[in-house]
Design an enzyme around this catalytic site. Structure first.
Site, PDB file in Angstrom:
ATOM      1  N   TYR A  84      28.046 -59.254 -12.056  1.00  0.00           N
ATOM      2  CA  TYR A  84      28.445 -57.865 -11.832  1.00  0.00           C
ATOM      3  C   TYR A  84      29.029 -57.260 -13.109  1.00  0.00           C
ATOM      4  O   TYR A  84      28.659 -56.149 -13.512  1.00  0.00           O
ATOM      5  CB  TYR A  84      29.460 -57.772 -10.696  1.00  0.00           C
ATOM      6  CG  TYR A  84      29.842 -56.353 -10.361  1.00  0.00           C
ATOM      7  CD1 TYR A  84      29.009 -55.564  -9.574  1.00  0.00           C
ATOM      8  CD2 TYR A  84      31.012 -55.796 -10.860  1.00  0.00           C
ATOM      9  CE1 TYR A  84      29.339 -54.247  -9.276  1.00  0.00           C
ATOM     10  CE2 TYR A  84      31.349 -54.482 -10.576  1.00  0.00           C
ATOM     11  CZ  TYR A  84      30.517 -53.717  -9.787  1.00  0.00           C
ATOM     12  OH  TYR A  84      30.841 -52.406  -9.507  1.00  0.00           O
ATOM     13  N   LYS A 131      27.529 -54.042 -15.302  1.00  0.00           N
ATOM     14  CA  LYS A 131      28.263 -52.802 -15.550  1.00  0.00           C
ATOM     15  C   LYS A 131      28.397 -52.518 -17.049  1.00  0.00           C
ATOM     16  O   LYS A 131      28.308 -51.365 -17.479  1.00  0.00           O
ATOM     17  CB  LYS A 131      29.636 -52.869 -14.887  1.00  0.00           C
ATOM     18  CG  LYS A 131      29.593 -52.851 -13.368  1.00  0.00           C
ATOM     19  CD  LYS A 131      29.166 -51.488 -12.835  1.00  0.00           C
ATOM     20  CE  LYS A 131      27.738 -51.385 -12.409  1.00  0.00           C
ATOM     21  NZ  LYS A 131      27.377 -50.045 -11.886  1.00  0.00           N
TER      22      LYS A 131
END
Length: 247
Positions: free
Chosen positions: A150, A154
């Protein structure tokens, strides 16, 4: 008033942003993975203004291509959809790690397919985890633990925002950190709620927003390594290849 498409707008921050934008008189193109998931939300949001529903699973590049064909001309495209995969989650339809596929590769392909049909702004979503993410153009989409996947996705979104700003100088392009808010992707202890995040996204979509990487009305801290144009160009080339984009 603007026509604004928001991916992943049936829940959480995307849905909150859609409500705010509809209240401001804008037309919102709501995106869902499927008609069954999206139709009830689109019906509810249509009580606030003009809504159009489009569908497609962002974990499948073929469905991303189909989604691009449904969207039409836009003033603003907001890449809001995101996943934090569970341990052992299967890869995407094309075999990529799931957070990379949904959070970064799908937005890149969708932008490529729609860049000539977006008139005003292009918005990616960052995160407070951007600073701990790593971007290696030679190792995109390979398996990694969920929290690392994750954070990396990002950080990659911020690189993509800065890279696309250079590729599309006629648009206002950037990323917005929605803050640490209570969504399905965040812990229950997050201090903000989805309305806070929705407000930040709506501001970037239709408010006084200069582009770049922001957190609400303020500049967000961008790790210096992500600002390197050479890195950005290598990422664009790698993402084009993985998305099957040809010149």
């Amino acid at each position: 008033m603007a026509t604004i498409a928001i991916t992943g707008s049936t829940d959480g921050i995307g849905r909150a942003a859609a409500r705010r934008l509809l209240a401001g008189g804008h037309t919102v193109v709501v995106h869902a993975r499927s008609e069954a998931r999206g139709a009830p939300v689109a019906e509810e949001l249509s009580r606030l203004g003009t809504v159009r529903l489009v569908t497609g699973d962002l974990a499948d590049l073929d469905q991303v291509r189909s989604l691009a064909g449904q969207v039409g001309d836009l003033d603003v495209l907001v890449h809001n959809a995101g996943v934090w995969p569970a341990d052992g989650a299967p890869p995407s339809r094309q075999g990529h790690e799931l957070a990379f596929a949904v959070n970064a590769l799908a937005p890149h392909l969708l932008t490529t397919l729609l860049d000539e049909r977006v008139r005003g702004r292009l918005v990616f979503l960052g995160s407070g985890m951007v600073g701990s993410g790593r971007v290696d153009p030679d190792d995109l989409g390979s398996p990694r633990p969920p929290s690392r996947a994750y954070a990396d996705s990002k950080a990659l979104d911020v690189v993509l925002a800065l890279a696309w700003a250079r590729r599309l100088p006629h648009l206002r392009v950037g990323a917005v950190d929605p803050g640490w808010v209570r969504t399905k992707l965040a812990s229950p202890g997050a201090p903000g709620d989805v309305e806070d995040g929705g407000e930040r996204v709506a501001l970037a979509a239709a408010g006084e927003w200069a582009g770049g990487y922001t957190a609400g009305r303020s500049r967000a801290r961008t790790p210096r390594a992500l600002e390197d144009p050479a890195l950005q160009d290598r990422v664009l080339a790698a993402m084009d290849r993985l998305a099957g984009v040809t010149a």
